[in-house]
Motif scaffolding. Structure first.
Motif, PDB file in Angstrom:
ATOM      1  N   GLY A   1       0.822  -1.205   0.000  1.00 17.00           N
ATOM      2  CA  GLY A   1       0.000   0.000   0.000  1.00 17.00           C
ATOM      3  C   GLY A   1       0.859   1.260   0.000  1.00 17.00           C
ATOM      4  O   GLY A   1       0.583   2.216  -0.739  1.00 17.00           O
ATOM      5  N   PHE A   2       1.920   1.256   0.803  1.00 16.46           N
ATOM      6  CA  PHE A   2       2.860   2.382   0.798  1.00 16.46           C
ATOM      7  C   PHE A   2       3.551   2.510  -0.558  1.00 16.46           C
ATOM      8  O   PHE A   2       3.812   3.625  -1.030  1.00 16.46           O
ATOM      9  CB  PHE A   2       3.898   2.224   1.912  1.00 16.46           C
ATOM     10  CG  PHE A   2       3.423   2.689   3.263  1.00 16.46           C
ATOM     11  CD1 PHE A   2       3.134   4.024   3.494  1.00 16.46           C
ATOM     12  CD2 PHE A   2       3.253   1.785   4.308  1.00 16.46           C
ATOM     13  CE1 PHE A   2       2.691   4.469   4.737  1.00 16.46           C
ATOM     14  CE2 PHE A   2       2.798   2.204   5.546  1.00 16.46           C
ATOM     15  CZ  PHE A   2       2.520   3.548   5.767  1.00 16.46           C
ATOM     16  N   ALA A   3       3.876   1.360  -1.169  1.00 18.80           N
ATOM     17  CA  ALA A   3       4.531   1.388  -2.482  1.00 18.80           C
ATOM     18  C   ALA A   3       3.640   2.065  -3.525  1.00 18.80           C
ATOM     19  O   ALA A   3       4.136   2.773  -4.412  1.00 18.80           O
ATOM     20  CB  ALA A   3       4.874  -0.037  -2.925  1.00 18.80           C
ATOM     21  N   TRP A   4       2.323   1.865  -3.419  1.00 16.49           N
ATOM     22  CA  TRP A   4       1.391   2.540  -4.327  1.00 16.49           C
ATOM     23  C   TRP A   4       1.198   4.005  -3.944  1.00 16.49           C
ATOM     24  O   TRP A   4       0.993   4.860  -4.819  1.00 16.49           O
ATOM     25  CB  TRP A   4       0.028   1.846  -4.297  1.00 16.49           C
ATOM     26  CG  TRP A   4      -0.029   0.516  -4.975  1.00 16.49           C
ATOM     27  CD1 TRP A   4      -0.008  -0.719  -4.397  1.00 16.49           C
ATOM     28  CD2 TRP A   4      -0.145   0.269  -6.381  1.00 16.49           C
ATOM     29  NE1 TRP A   4      -0.095  -1.707  -5.346  1.00 16.49           N
ATOM     30  CE2 TRP A   4      -0.189  -1.143  -6.574  1.00 16.49           C
ATOM     31  CE3 TRP A   4      -0.220   1.106  -7.509  1.00 16.49           C
ATOM     32  CZ2 TRP A   4      -0.288  -1.722  -7.837  1.00 16.49           C
ATOM     33  CZ3 TRP A   4      -0.331   0.517  -8.764  1.00 16.49           C
ATOM     34  CH2 TRP A   4      -0.365  -0.884  -8.915  1.00 16.49           C
ATOM     35  N   PHE A   5       1.264   4.297  -2.645  1.00 17.09           N
ATOM     36  CA  PHE A   5       0.906   5.643  -2.171  1.00 17.09           C
ATOM     37  C   PHE A   5       2.058   6.647  -2.306  1.00 17.09           C
ATOM     38  O   PHE A   5       1.831   7.803  -2.674  1.00 17.09           O
ATOM     39  CB  PHE A   5       0.465   5.563  -0.707  1.00 17.09           C
ATOM     40  CG  PHE A   5       0.160   6.899  -0.096  1.00 17.09           C
ATOM     41  CD1 PHE A   5      -1.006   7.584  -0.426  1.00 17.09           C
ATOM     42  CD2 PHE A   5       1.041   7.490   0.801  1.00 17.09           C
ATOM     43  CE1 PHE A   5      -1.278   8.826   0.126  1.00 17.09           C
ATOM     44  CE2 PHE A   5       0.779   8.726   1.355  1.00 17.09           C
ATOM     45  CZ  PHE A   5      -0.394   9.407   1.024  1.00 17.09           C
ATOM     46  N   ILE A   6       3.285   6.225  -2.006  1.00 19.65           N
ATOM     47  CA  ILE A   6       4.424   7.166  -1.979  1.00 19.65           C
ATOM     48  C   ILE A   6       4.575   7.946  -3.286  1.00 19.65           C
ATOM     49  O   ILE A   6       4.769   9.173  -3.255  1.00 19.65           O
ATOM     50  CB  ILE A   6       5.726   6.410  -1.623  1.00 19.65           C
ATOM     51  CG1 ILE A   6       5.706   5.973  -0.157  1.00 19.65           C
ATOM     52  CG2 ILE A   6       6.960   7.288  -1.882  1.00 19.65           C
ATOM     53  CD1 ILE A   6       6.850   5.047   0.231  1.00 19.65           C
ATOM     54  N   PRO A   7       4.497   7.302  -4.469  1.00 14.25           N
ATOM     55  CA  PRO A   7       4.717   8.087  -5.703  1.00 14.25           C
ATOM     56  C   PRO A   7       3.578   9.020  -6.085  1.00 14.25           C
ATOM     57  O   PRO A   7       3.766   9.866  -6.961  1.00 14.25           O
ATOM     58  CB  PRO A   7       4.888   6.993  -6.781  1.00 14.25           C
ATOM     59  CG  PRO A   7       5.069   5.714  -6.052  1.00 14.25           C
ATOM     60  CD  PRO A   7       4.353   5.871  -4.761  1.00 14.25           C
ATOM     61  N   VAL A   8       2.409   8.892  -5.451  1.00 14.23           N
ATOM     62  CA  VAL A   8       1.245   9.671  -5.895  1.00 14.23           C
ATOM     63  C   VAL A   8       1.518  11.170  -5.837  1.00 14.23           C
ATOM     64  O   VAL A   8       1.381  11.884  -6.841  1.00 14.23           O
ATOM     65  CB  VAL A   8      -0.011   9.324  -5.060  1.00 14.23           C
ATOM     66  CG1 VAL A   8      -1.147  10.284  -5.387  1.00 14.23           C
ATOM     67  CG2 VAL A   8      -0.461   7.896  -5.326  1.00 14.23           C
TER      68      VAL A   8
END
Length: 334
Positions: free
Chosen positions: A146-153
């Motif tokens: 979930g962090f991997a998806w969220f960090i680049p946003v």
């Protein structure tokens, strides 16, 4: 300063500028085949892991996140360039091009962080195996992904708005098969273009090099532990548990590193070759990864064989039953 030049209505996807019209059909057919491979392969992985409860483990949950990323990337990029060669429809709206650019770079950055989670899973499994059941659970892996998806946003949203602040006063031709930052910046003008380009490059390096540093550390540590195993069979078996992850990571990073190093040392590619290289390192992993999951991962391979055997036995049973039904005479009532 935003001028009227920023109100360009649309962009035109160029594709391969040197491609002759007689090759449009074969090239678009090849791209369509790649898209089908991406769509069916990654959808199959997602459904197979969801349906097989024995595969719902941390390692395979990471594979599912990778498959979802690959499926989304192929869907965002390929349909428009296929339409360009099939229907001569390469036009994309001004804001549509920026939306596509966001997803192209966002999904690339997210995949980089997912690969880092994948490396962490293997690092703990091999280097500190006693702590693996504590640290690596389905819940913890889901949170990390979930962090991997969220960090680049937020980073990619900043990149898009930074690019939108520029005036666009050159042609509306995108010299690429999809809208990416380099192609869009080639149509921008003004004093801030260089600042935007350098800022975006720094963010891209953060999203690529930070995970890569951890990935290299993880796999180096894993190799050190494997070399210390005295039993050759044990070394081979331990190494086999992380070969799918190594293959997937190499497919993602090595072509990118080659292109960046070549540009750094001053080796320039023709536009067609550069576009081909970008397509290869963007789309080839998405098409090949499902095969790596299936043929290089023992659990998935064994489960596939087991499922196929069950299907075959069920088919043979139905066939034999029908054959018996056909060739056995029925009793007549007297």
């Amino acid at each position: 300063m935003i001028t009227n030049a920023t109100r360009m209505n649309d962009f035109s996807i160029l594709g391969f500028p040197g491609l002759l019209p007689q090759y449009y059909g074969p090239v678009s057919a090849l791209m369509f085949a790649v898209y089908l491979a991406i769509a069916f392969g990654n959808t199959f992985i997602l459904l197979f892991v969801m349906c097989e409860k024995s595969l719902q483990k941390p390692t395979y949950l990471v594979f599912c996140h990778m498959a979802l990323n690959d499926l989304t990337f192929g869907t965002v990029t390929l349909p428009k360039i296929i339409a360009k060669y099939w229907f001569d429809d390469g036009v994309i709206s001004f804001y549509g091009c920026f939306i596509q650019m966001f997803f192209v770079h966002y999904l690339g950055a997210a995949q980089s962080f997912i690969l880092m989670v994948m490396a962490l899973d293997r690092f703990i499994s091999i280097c500190i195996p006693l702590r693996y059941p504590v640290f690596i659970t389905n819940h913890n892996i889901s949170v990390l992904c979930g962090f991997a998806w969220f960090i680049p946003v937020t980073l990619m949203i900043a990149v898009v708005f930074h690019a939108l602040s520029l005036p666009y006063c050159k042609s509306n031709i995108i010299p690429q098969c999809y809208c990416d930052h380099i192609s869009i910046m080639s149509q921008a003008c003004g004093e801030d273009v260089k600042i935007v380009t350098v800022t975006t490059l720094c963010l891209a390096m953060f999203c690529l090099l930070l995970p890569l540093a951890f990935i290299l550390f993880s796999y180096f540590s894993i190799l050190v532990v494997i070399m210390k195993i005295s039993n050759a069979t044990g070394r081979r078996k331990t190494l086999s548990t992380c070969t799918p992850q190594i293959f997937i990571t190499c497919l993602f990073y090595l072509p990118r590193c080659f292109v960046y190093v070549a540009n750094t040392v001053g080796y320039s590619f023709s536009l067609d070759v550069r576009i081909l290289l970008v397509l290869l390192y963007s789309l080839l992993p998405a098409a090949v990864n499902p095969a790596i999951y299936c043929f290089k991962t023992q659990d998935i391979k064994q489960m596939l064989v087991k499922t196929l055997k069950k299907t075959r036995i069920g088919t043979d049973h139905v066939f034999n039953f029908n054959k018996h039904d056909i060739f056995t005479p029925t009793m007549k009532t007297i």
